[in-house]
Design a protein around this motif. Structure first.
Motif, PDB file in Angstrom:
ATOM      1  N   SER A   1       0.836  -1.201   0.000  1.00  0.00           N
ATOM      2  CA  SER A   1       0.000   0.000   0.000  1.00  0.00           C
ATOM      3  C   SER A   1       0.869   1.249   0.000  1.00  0.00           C
ATOM      4  CB  SER A   1      -0.927  -0.009   1.228  1.00  0.00           C
ATOM      5  OG  SER A   1      -1.785   1.112   1.207  1.00  0.00           O
ATOM      6  N   ASN A   2       1.929   1.235   0.805  1.00  0.00           N
ATOM      7  CA  ASN A   2       2.852   2.367   0.857  1.00  0.00           C
ATOM      8  C   ASN A   2       3.547   2.570  -0.488  1.00  0.00           C
ATOM      9  OD1 ASN A   2       2.239   2.794   3.538  1.00  0.00           O
ATOM     10  ND2 ASN A   2       3.980   1.618   4.304  1.00  0.00           N
ATOM     11  N   LEU A   3       3.925   1.467  -1.138  1.00  0.00           N
ATOM     12  CA  LEU A   3       4.611   1.553  -2.422  1.00  0.00           C
ATOM     13  C   LEU A   3       3.723   2.215  -3.469  1.00  0.00           C
ATOM     14  CD1 LEU A   3       6.783   0.901  -4.546  1.00  0.00           C
ATOM     15  CD2 LEU A   3       5.745  -1.369  -4.761  1.00  0.00           C
ATOM     16  N   PHE A   4       2.490   1.773  -3.581  1.00  0.00           N
ATOM     17  CA  PHE A   4       1.612   2.312  -4.621  1.00  0.00           C
ATOM     18  C   PHE A   4       1.142   3.723  -4.301  1.00  0.00           C
ATOM     19  CE2 PHE A   4       1.294  -2.283  -5.491  1.00  0.00           C
ATOM     20  CZ  PHE A   4       1.765  -2.246  -6.808  1.00  0.00           C
ATOM     21  N   ALA A   5       1.085   4.043  -3.018  1.00  0.00           N
ATOM     22  CA  ALA A   5       0.797   5.435  -2.643  1.00  0.00           C
ATOM     23  C   ALA A   5       1.939   6.323  -3.101  1.00  0.00           C
ATOM     24  CB  ALA A   5       0.605   5.535  -1.131  1.00  0.00           C
ATOM     25  N   GLU A   6       3.162   5.841  -2.948  1.00  0.00           N
ATOM     26  CA  GLU A   6       4.354   6.581  -3.380  1.00  0.00           C
ATOM     27  C   GLU A   6       4.370   6.737  -4.898  1.00  0.00           C
ATOM     28  OE1 GLU A   6       9.035   5.538  -3.915  1.00  0.00           O
ATOM     29  OE2 GLU A   6       8.153   5.005  -1.977  1.00  0.00           O
ATOM     30  N   ILE A   7       4.068   5.650  -5.619  1.00  0.00           N
ATOM     31  CA  ILE A   7       4.051   5.696  -7.080  1.00  0.00           C
ATOM     32  C   ILE A   7       3.021   6.724  -7.568  1.00  0.00           C
ATOM     33  CG2 ILE A   7       3.448   4.397  -9.167  1.00  0.00           C
ATOM     34  CD1 ILE A   7       4.640   1.920  -7.846  1.00  0.00           C
TER      35      ILE A   7
ATOM     36  N   TYR B   1       2.371   6.204 -17.888  1.00  0.00           N
ATOM     37  CA  TYR B   1       2.933   4.879 -17.694  1.00  0.00           C
ATOM     38  C   TYR B   1       4.173   4.948 -16.798  1.00  0.00           C
ATOM     39  CZ  TYR B   1      -0.173   3.490 -21.464  1.00  0.00           C
ATOM     40  OH  TYR B   1      -1.283   3.252 -22.226  1.00  0.00           O
ATOM     41  N   VAL B   2       4.237   4.023 -15.849  1.00  0.00           N
ATOM     42  CA  VAL B   2       5.365   3.976 -14.919  1.00  0.00           C
ATOM     43  C   VAL B   2       5.898   2.552 -14.864  1.00  0.00           C
ATOM     44  CG1 VAL B   2       6.110   4.301 -12.536  1.00  0.00           C
ATOM     45  CG2 VAL B   2       4.389   5.826 -13.523  1.00  0.00           C
ATOM     46  N   GLU B   3       7.209   2.424 -15.038  1.00  0.00           N
ATOM     47  CA  GLU B   3       7.839   1.109 -14.964  1.00  0.00           C
ATOM     48  C   GLU B   3       8.403   0.871 -13.564  1.00  0.00           C
ATOM     49  OE1 GLU B   3      10.717   1.062 -18.125  1.00  0.00           O
ATOM     50  OE2 GLU B   3       9.285   0.156 -19.524  1.00  0.00           O
ATOM     51  N   VAL B   4       8.150  -0.319 -13.044  1.00  0.00           N
ATOM     52  CA  VAL B   4       8.647  -0.697 -11.724  1.00  0.00           C
ATOM     53  C   VAL B   4       9.376  -2.035 -11.856  1.00  0.00           C
ATOM     54  CG1 VAL B   4       8.031  -1.266  -9.334  1.00  0.00           C
ATOM     55  CG2 VAL B   4       6.705   0.457 -10.592  1.00  0.00           C
ATOM     56  N   THR B   5      10.597  -2.083 -11.385  1.00  0.00           N
ATOM     57  CA  THR B   5      11.360  -3.328 -11.491  1.00  0.00           C
ATOM     58  C   THR B   5      10.853  -4.354 -10.485  1.00  0.00           C
ATOM     59  OG1 THR B   5      13.018  -2.633  -9.871  1.00  0.00           O
ATOM     60  CG2 THR B   5      13.422  -2.048 -12.190  1.00  0.00           C
ATOM     61  N   PHE B   6      11.103  -5.613 -10.803  1.00  0.00           N
ATOM     62  CA  PHE B   6      10.774  -6.677  -9.856  1.00  0.00           C
ATOM     63  C   PHE B   6      11.481  -6.427  -8.528  1.00  0.00           C
ATOM     64  CE2 PHE B   6       9.322 -10.612 -12.447  1.00  0.00           C
ATOM     65  CZ  PHE B   6       8.412  -9.834 -13.125  1.00  0.00           C
ATOM     66  N   LYS B   7      12.735  -5.965  -8.627  1.00  0.00           N
ATOM     67  CA  LYS B   7      13.525  -5.780  -7.408  1.00  0.00           C
ATOM     68  C   LYS B   7      12.883  -4.765  -6.465  1.00  0.00           C
ATOM     69  CE  LYS B   7      18.172  -4.866  -5.661  1.00  0.00           C
ATOM     70  NZ  LYS B   7      17.630  -4.129  -4.489  1.00  0.00           N
ATOM     71  N   LYS B   8      12.377  -3.678  -7.033  1.00  0.00           N
ATOM     72  CA  LYS B   8      11.758  -2.668  -6.173  1.00  0.00           C
ATOM     73  C   LYS B   8      10.519  -3.228  -5.483  1.00  0.00           C
ATOM     74  CE  LYS B   8      10.152   2.088  -5.913  1.00  0.00           C
ATOM     75  NZ  LYS B   8      10.116   3.414  -6.557  1.00  0.00           N
ATOM     76  N   LEU B   9       9.726  -3.970  -6.251  1.00  0.00           N
ATOM     77  CA  LEU B   9       8.532  -4.570  -5.671  1.00  0.00           C
ATOM     78  C   LEU B   9       8.921  -5.623  -4.631  1.00  0.00           C
ATOM     79  CD1 LEU B   9       5.517  -4.311  -5.852  1.00  0.00           C
ATOM     80  CD2 LEU B   9       5.495  -5.997  -7.692  1.00  0.00           C
ATOM     81  N   GLU B  10       9.988  -6.340  -4.912  1.00  0.00           N
ATOM     82  CA  GLU B  10      10.468  -7.362  -3.972  1.00  0.00           C
ATOM     83  C   GLU B  10      10.961  -6.749  -2.666  1.00  0.00           C
ATOM     84  OE1 GLU B  10      11.945 -10.382  -7.523  1.00  0.00           O
ATOM     85  OE2 GLU B  10      13.403  -9.235  -6.366  1.00  0.00           O
ATOM     86  N   ASP B  11      11.557  -5.571  -2.765  1.00  0.00           N
ATOM     87  CA  ASP B  11      12.033  -4.902  -1.552  1.00  0.00           C
ATOM     88  C   ASP B  11      10.881  -4.591  -0.608  1.00  0.00           C
ATOM     89  OD1 ASP B  11      14.625  -4.991  -2.409  1.00  0.00           O
ATOM     90  OD2 ASP B  11      14.647  -2.959  -3.227  1.00  0.00           O
ATOM     91  N   TYR B  12       9.714  -4.334  -1.191  1.00  0.00           N
ATOM     92  CA  TYR B  12       8.545  -4.043  -0.364  1.00  0.00           C
ATOM     93  C   TYR B  12       7.848  -5.327   0.093  1.00  0.00           C
ATOM     94  CZ  TYR B  12       8.623   0.994  -1.218  1.00  0.00           C
ATOM     95  OH  TYR B  12       8.968   2.331  -1.231  1.00  0.00           O
ATOM     96  N   CYS B  13       7.865  -6.333  -0.780  1.00  0.00           N
ATOM     97  CA  CYS B  13       7.166  -7.589  -0.460  1.00  0.00           C
ATOM     98  C   CYS B  13       7.967  -8.479   0.486  1.00  0.00           C
ATOM     99  CB  CYS B  13       6.887  -8.374  -1.733  1.00  0.00           C
ATOM    100  SG  CYS B  13       5.709  -7.593  -2.836  1.00  0.00           S
ATOM    101  N   GLY B  14       9.277  -8.543   0.235  1.00  0.00           N
ATOM    102  CA  GLY B  14      10.106  -9.425   1.042  1.00  0.00           C
ATOM    103  C   GLY B  14      10.262 -10.811   0.456  1.00  0.00           C
ATOM    104  N   PHE B  15       9.848 -11.009  -0.815  1.00  0.00           N
ATOM    105  CA  PHE B  15      10.035 -12.310  -1.452  1.00  0.00           C
ATOM    106  C   PHE B  15      10.145 -12.110  -2.965  1.00  0.00           C
ATOM    107  CE2 PHE B  15       5.475 -11.721  -0.614  1.00  0.00           C
ATOM    108  CZ  PHE B  15       4.986 -11.672  -1.905  1.00  0.00           C
ATOM    109  N   ARG B  16      10.594 -13.163  -3.653  1.00  0.00           N
ATOM    110  CA  ARG B  16      10.826 -13.095  -5.078  1.00  0.00           C
ATOM    111  C   ARG B  16       9.518 -13.019  -5.859  1.00  0.00           C
ATOM    112  NH1 ARG B  16      14.206 -11.888  -8.541  1.00  0.00           N
ATOM    113  NH2 ARG B  16      14.365 -13.807  -9.750  1.00  0.00           N
TER     114      ARG B  16
END
Length: 305
Positions: free
Chosen positions: A13-19, A28-43
């Motif tokens: 929720s914090n990530l998408f609020a920031e985006i 259009y906004v590109e988000v890497t897997f790594k950035k999403l993983e940093d928020y999720c905590g898993f691959r």
């Protein structure tokens, strides 16, 4: 196994609020897997399946980007990149076409009774399958309906192993396990809980095998009306319909809990107005329909069975 916690959802929720805040003047906004993983905590790669990457508000993950005015546009598995569309002014319906946003539109058309009848007719023309099912139904429900004698149960377990190439581990132990469960009354009354009990076989203090698919077949041939069989292709086809419709309340783990799996089939039948068909009919329809939709994935299994 991925552990999805309340903290994960809060972070998303914090990530998408920031985006949304940082890109309110962009589309259009590109988000890497790594950035999403940093928020999720898993691959993220572990969640790359169609039922996850959707703009369905009933999807727990999709809710978090949708609630911030963001839509999923594309997932590039090779580049490990996700493209979102920031739609803060809610202009998506008038400005974006179906080709631009495939995730918003159905890839699977709404099934009709004609579709069900068509795939049931394919089953009726499948002479090898009809022959196998007739032989097994006769063996299980007429010649050897009881499950109290070890030798007879062993024959039935071996028959399913032979016909469906299950390669069951130590089927004599499985047969003994079934005899000990005293399942005849459960099969007669349609007690769905017995399926998972049959499936889980303990071979030692540290080794337990879950023969779930086998267990559904074993019960099915005793009482086809009360015990529709399970196959992974059925789960896949229902997931696709779930992704592109509003069939809610279906969790992935529910497919492997037979009582809940049976309820999923009833929910699917009711949602599309197929009440005139038995659960056996619905299962056969989904099985053959799935084989036609996922030929590369299931062709080998289909040839075996």
């Amino acid at each position: 196994m991925t552990n999805i916690t309340n903290l994960t959802y809060k972070n998303l929720s914090n990530l998408f609020a920031e985006i949304a805040y940082m890109n309110e003047d962009k589309s259009y906004v590109e988000v890497t897997f790594k950035k999403l993983e940093d928020y999720c905590g898993f691959r993220i790669i572990n969640l790359y399946r169609p039922s996850f990457w959707t703009n369905d508000p009933l999807n727990a993950f999709a809710y978090y980007w949708l609630s911030h005015g963001i839509l999923l546009h594309n997932v590039d598995i090779e580049k490990e990149m996700i493209t979102f569309y920031v739609d803060l002014k809610n202009e998506i319906s008038s400005n974006i076409s179906e080709n631009d946003f495939p995730y918003l539109y159905e890839e699977f058309t709404k099934p009709t009774k004609e579709d069900v009848d068509y795939y049931l007719s394919i089953y009726q023309r499948d002479q090898q399958r009809i022959s196998d099912d007739t032989i097994l139904k006769n063996l299980f429900s007429t010649e050897m309906p009881s499950n109290t004698k070890f030798n007879q149960v062993s024959i039935k377990v071996a028959a399913i192993d032979q016909y469906f190439s299950r390669n069951l581990y130590h089927f004599r132990t499985i047969a003994r396990h079934i005899v000990n469960l005293n399942i005849d009354k459960d099969l007669e009354t349609g007690n769905s809980e017995i399926v998972n009990e049959i499936a889980k076989v303990k071979f030692s203090s540290y080794k337990e095998i879950n023969n779930y698919k086998f267990a559904t077949r074993y019960c099915y041939y005793h009482n086809p009306e009360e015990f529709p069989f399970y196959d992974p292709v059925i789960k896949d086809i229902i997931n696709e319909h779930k992704r592109t419709s509003r069939i809610g309340g279906i969790l992935q783990q529910d497919f492997l809990n037979y009582t809940k799996y049976k309820n999923i089939l009833k929910k699917f039948r009711s949602y599309y107005g197929f009440e005139e068909y038995s659960l056996e009919d619905i299962t056969i329809y989904l099985y053959y329909y799935g084989m036609s939709k996922f030929p590369k994935k299931y062709a080998k299994l289909f040839q075996k069975e």
